[in-house]
Design a protein around this motif. Structure first.
Motif, PDB file in Angstrom:
ATOM      1  N   UNK A  46      34.497  13.607  10.529  1.00 52.58           N
ATOM      2  CA  UNK A  46      35.080  13.682  11.877  1.00 52.58           C
ATOM      3  C   UNK A  46      34.767  12.452  12.727  1.00 52.58           C
ATOM      4  N   UNK A  47      33.592  11.879  12.528  1.00 56.47           N
ATOM      5  CA  UNK A  47      33.213  10.685  13.282  1.00 56.47           C
ATOM      6  C   UNK A  47      33.969   9.459  12.772  1.00 56.47           C
ATOM      7  N   UNK A  48      34.226   9.415  11.477  1.00 57.52           N
ATOM      8  CA  UNK A  48      35.036   8.342  10.919  1.00 57.52           C
ATOM      9  C   UNK A  48      36.464   8.398  11.454  1.00 57.52           C
ATOM     10  N   UNK A  49      37.018   9.599  11.534  1.00 57.04           N
ATOM     11  CA  UNK A  49      38.360   9.764  12.093  1.00 57.04           C
ATOM     12  C   UNK A  49      38.376   9.349  13.558  1.00 57.04           C
ATOM     13  N   UNK A  50      37.320   9.677  14.295  1.00 56.74           N
ATOM     14  CA  UNK A  50      37.234   9.248  15.702  1.00 56.74           C
ATOM     15  C   UNK A  50      37.208   7.730  15.795  1.00 56.74           C
ATOM     16  N   UNK A  51      36.535   7.080  14.868  1.00 59.59           N
ATOM     17  CA  UNK A  51      36.531   5.607  14.824  1.00 59.59           C
ATOM     18  C   UNK A  51      37.933   5.066  14.575  1.00 59.59           C
ATOM     19  N   UNK A  52      38.655   5.675  13.648  1.00 62.40           N
ATOM     20  CA  UNK A  52      40.015   5.222  13.352  1.00 62.40           C
ATOM     21  C   UNK A  52      40.937   5.412  14.567  1.00 62.40           C
ATOM     22  N   UNK A  53      40.711   6.478  15.336  1.00 61.06           N
ATOM     23  CA  UNK A  53      41.528   6.724  16.524  1.00 61.06           C
ATOM     24  C   UNK A  53      41.244   5.711  17.632  1.00 61.06           C
ATOM     25  N   UNK A  54      40.083   5.070  17.585  1.00 63.04           N
ATOM     26  CA  UNK A  54      39.735   4.089  18.615  1.00 63.04           C
ATOM     27  C   UNK A  54      40.251   2.680  18.294  1.00 63.04           C
ATOM     28  N   UNK A  55      40.780   2.465  17.108  1.00 61.40           N
ATOM     29  CA  UNK A  55      41.274   1.136  16.737  1.00 61.40           C
ATOM     30  C   UNK A  55      42.409   0.668  17.651  1.00 61.40           C
ATOM     31  N   UNK A  56      43.412   1.504  17.966  1.00 60.84           N
ATOM     32  CA  UNK A  56      44.456   1.017  18.880  1.00 60.84           C
ATOM     33  C   UNK A  56      43.921   0.617  20.253  1.00 60.84           C
ATOM     34  N   UNK A  57      42.920   1.326  20.740  1.00 62.79           N
ATOM     35  CA  UNK A  57      42.325   0.986  22.033  1.00 62.79           C
ATOM     36  C   UNK A  57      41.551  -0.326  21.922  1.00 62.79           C
ATOM     37  N   UNK A  58      40.899  -0.525  20.790  1.00 60.22           N
ATOM     38  CA  UNK A  58      40.163  -1.778  20.587  1.00 60.22           C
ATOM     39  C   UNK A  58      41.112  -2.970  20.526  1.00 60.22           C
ATOM     40  N   UNK A  59      42.297  -2.761  19.989  1.00 65.41           N
ATOM     41  CA  UNK A  59      43.259  -3.854  19.896  1.00 65.41           C
ATOM     42  C   UNK A  59      44.000  -4.100  21.207  1.00 65.41           C
ATOM     43  N   UNK A  60      44.249  -3.038  21.977  1.00 66.22           N
ATOM     44  CA  UNK A  60      45.031  -3.173  23.208  1.00 66.22           C
ATOM     45  C   UNK A  60      44.394  -2.395  24.358  1.00 66.22           C
TER      46      UNK A  60
END
Length: 124
Positions: A100-114
């Motif tokens: 679940x924490x890995x999935x949360x990390x993946x969900x934060x990638x768009x925010x990290x990019x933009x």
């Protein structure tokens, strides 16, 4: 429950992600012209430190300026912070508890990019 999730997140990857965002913010603050990106990096960094119970929503008034600012952000720092989220997410997905924490990390990638044109709000 969200407090427990945030504490586990903080120990597993939140602190290191926070440090990455704060490093980007400090670098952006050094150059006067990149201060808006430094503010965005610090805001998203605090979110990366304690994310559960909050969500990211687009700012309704964000326009072309936010898009152009995000393009510059990707070149300056967004790609390596997104890479940090990707690597952390892959490492967390190795264990069942970390998925679940890995999935949360993946969900934060768009925010990290933009990060420009986004707001962090409390979940209802």
């Amino acid at each position: 429950m969200k407090t427990l999730l945030n504490i586990i997140w903080l120990v597993l990857s939140g602190f290191w992600l926070f440090l990455g965002y704060m490093l980007a913010a400090v670098i952006m603050f050094v150059f006067i012209i990149t201060i808006p990106w430094g503010i965005a990096a610090a805001r998203i960094g605090v979110y990366a430190l304690w994310p559960f119970g909050k969500t990211v929503v687009p700012t309704p008034t964000a326009g072309v300026g936010s898009f152009l600012g995000n393009v510059i952000w990707v070149v300056l720092a967004g790609w390596w912070i997104a890479l940090e989220h990707l690597l952390s997410g892959i490492a967390l997905c190795i264990t069942i508890i970390g998925i679940p924490f890995g999935i949360a990390n993946f969900k934060m990638i768009p925010v990290a990019l933009m990060p420009l044109g986004k707001q962090i709000v409390d979940m209802p």
